[in-house]
Structure formats: structure tokens, C-alpha cells
Design an enzyme around this catalytic site. Sequence first.
Site, PDB file in Angstrom:
ATOM      1  N   SER A 192       0.827  -1.200   0.000  1.00  9.49           N
ATOM      2  CA  SER A 192       0.000   0.000   0.000  1.00  9.49           C
ATOM      3  C   SER A 192       0.868   1.259   0.000  1.00  9.49           C
ATOM      4  CB  SER A 192      -0.970  -0.051   1.191  1.00  9.49           C
ATOM      5  OG  SER A 192      -1.992   0.906   1.075  1.00  9.49           O
TER       6      SER A 192
ATOM      7  N   HIS B 274      -7.032  -6.078  -0.467  1.00 13.26           N
ATOM      8  CA  HIS B 274      -5.964  -5.100  -0.240  1.00 13.26           C
ATOM      9  C   HIS B 274      -5.244  -5.373   1.084  1.00 13.26           C
ATOM     10  CE1 HIS B 274      -4.059  -1.096  -0.717  1.00 13.26           C
ATOM     11  NE2 HIS B 274      -4.120  -1.069   0.601  1.00 13.26           N
TER      12      HIS B 274
ATOM     13  N   ASP C  54      -9.436  -3.797  -5.950  1.00 17.03           N
ATOM     14  CA  ASP C  54      -8.786  -2.958  -4.950  1.00 17.03           C
ATOM     15  C   ASP C  54      -9.305  -1.523  -5.054  1.00 17.03           C
ATOM     16  OD1 ASP C  54      -7.135  -1.640  -3.190  1.00 17.03           O
ATOM     17  OD2 ASP C  54      -5.264  -2.392  -4.045  1.00 17.03           O
TER      18      ASP C  54
END
Length: 314
Positions: free
Chosen positions: A123, A287, A258
Site C-alpha cells: 500500500s 488489499h 482494490d
Amino acid sequence: MDLTIPINKVPTKFIAYECDIGGDLKETKFLILVIPGNPGIIEFYREFMKQISVDMKIEFPKQTIPVWGISHAGHETDGINSHYLNLDDYPELYSLEGQINHKMSFVKMYIPQHVKVVLIGHSIGCHIILQLLKRDAQFSSQVIKVHMLFPTIERMRETPNGKFFTSVECLHWVPMVMSWPIGILPYDFRYFLAKIYLFFRPNVPKCIYKGISSLVQKSIVEKSINMAMCEMDQVYELDVTTLEENLNRLWFYFGLTDSWCPMDYVENLKTLLPNLKYVICSKGIEHAFVISDSNTMASIIVPECVDVFKMLEQ
């Protein structure tokens, strides 16, 4: 092994497998470093890191390949008996820029120049990695592979999740207020609440319950939200130059659904970077993969690490 080290004046939690941080790395050739998303609680990644370490030991039984993970500054305090500089007085330590500087200081202090490094970012950790490669030429020269898992590296404010987060900006005080009474509860009770919260989720490792138990404290929630607000403002324009300069060692893993990196972003990347190495998930991994799919994700990452290590040893 878990340990706490002050980085840029902030006590920082680490998880280390095979070799302790600060240990003797004279004979170490390779190292794997995990940089988390937000919240940057490295406890969430324990099972993922452990499985990588176990699998790498099977592949390279005669070598010591450390697998290290670093929490974000101020995001993990349970079990740390140290004073934390508060957010109001030291915002520069906990902003997105502060977290980038935090990782830069760590690699300069603890990763010797002879060690070759594989980076795993998740991320916003992917954005931080790109900044490390861009700003630290010496460390960049040591990096041999970069795994970008569910990356958030552009237009975060315009993603489905980003739009929701910014639309409720006036309500960001709510989770902070809610976390205060939960945060003063005994740790065991917080752990119990975390198990109730994820009761219907399959394959949840203990580290997730422990990570949530650490997260639900006002001081951590406010730092995480503050960092997220920085992300919305600062992670916008795609850094095509840095991506092109490092394309030969970048490997992306995208989620099909996502909401932090939608498929139109993926298609844009593929257009801008025709030689991009990537995988689009076909396994339904979300995610926040650490919640239920740490071992699956590790099984995808390890062969990539093995290939690059064996290539360098030839």
C-alpha cells in the site's frame, strides 16, 4: 525476535527473523525488508514475514537471510516502555514525509553497504519505497528487487476509498474519540474484542488480533489518520521518472477489486510502462492481505526472491 529501537527520536518496533537488527551482518549477502501500509503496525505482518523466512531457509539452508519488518513511527506502542513525542508538538515526525525520513534513517543506520536488499512494500509502503530509491543513491544501489503489493502511488484522493475518506473528513474525530475508552481497557479485553470483530473471517492469524489490540488507542489512531490525510494531499502525480529508472527491479501485484488502486489505474500504468512486470490477482486476495492471506501472499513472493538470489549467486 521483537525489538524496539529509537529512530529519529521515536521508539520503533521491529520484527526480525534469522538475524537481529543491529546484529553481525558481515557474512550476510541478502536481506529482505518489509515496509507496511497504514496503519503501519508491523505486528500485522508477522505471519507473512515468518512464512517468507521459513520458505527462504528451505531454499537456502546454508545461508542466513534476515527478514526484517519496521513499523511506522508512532504506530505501535504496546510493550514499549518509552516516552513518545506527541503529534501536536512534533507533527513532522509522524507525517508522510516524516515516515519517509524515518525509513531513510533506519536503512542508513542498520543495513551495511555490502548487503543486497529485497524490498517488500504494501500500500503506502510502496510510495515510501519509491522515495527511498529516489532520494538515497547508496541504498538504491543495494536494492536488487522491489515487490509492490497493492500499491498506492498515485491519485489516492480520487480512488473509491480516497473519495470516501475525504468526504467524511469532518468526522475523523469520531474514531479517535471511540478509541479512547477502548484503549484504556486491559490488553486481553481488547484482544477479545478483536476476535469478536473478525469472528466470521477465515484463517485469521493471532498477529492480526494482536495488531488490532495495539491499534485501538487514541494516540495511534490519530497518527494513522494524520498520515492518511497527508497521503490524500501528497500522493497524487505518478512519479513516472522514478518508475522508469527502476523498472528492471520493480514487480507489482494488483488486486482485481482494490478500491485503493482501481483497475483503470493499473491500465494507465501498463500504458505508460509497457515493460512493467506485474501480476493481477486471480485468487481473490484483498488489499489488506495480511488478515486472511499472509501465507498465500508469501508463497507468491518467495519464488520471486529465490530467482533473484540464485541469479546473483551464479
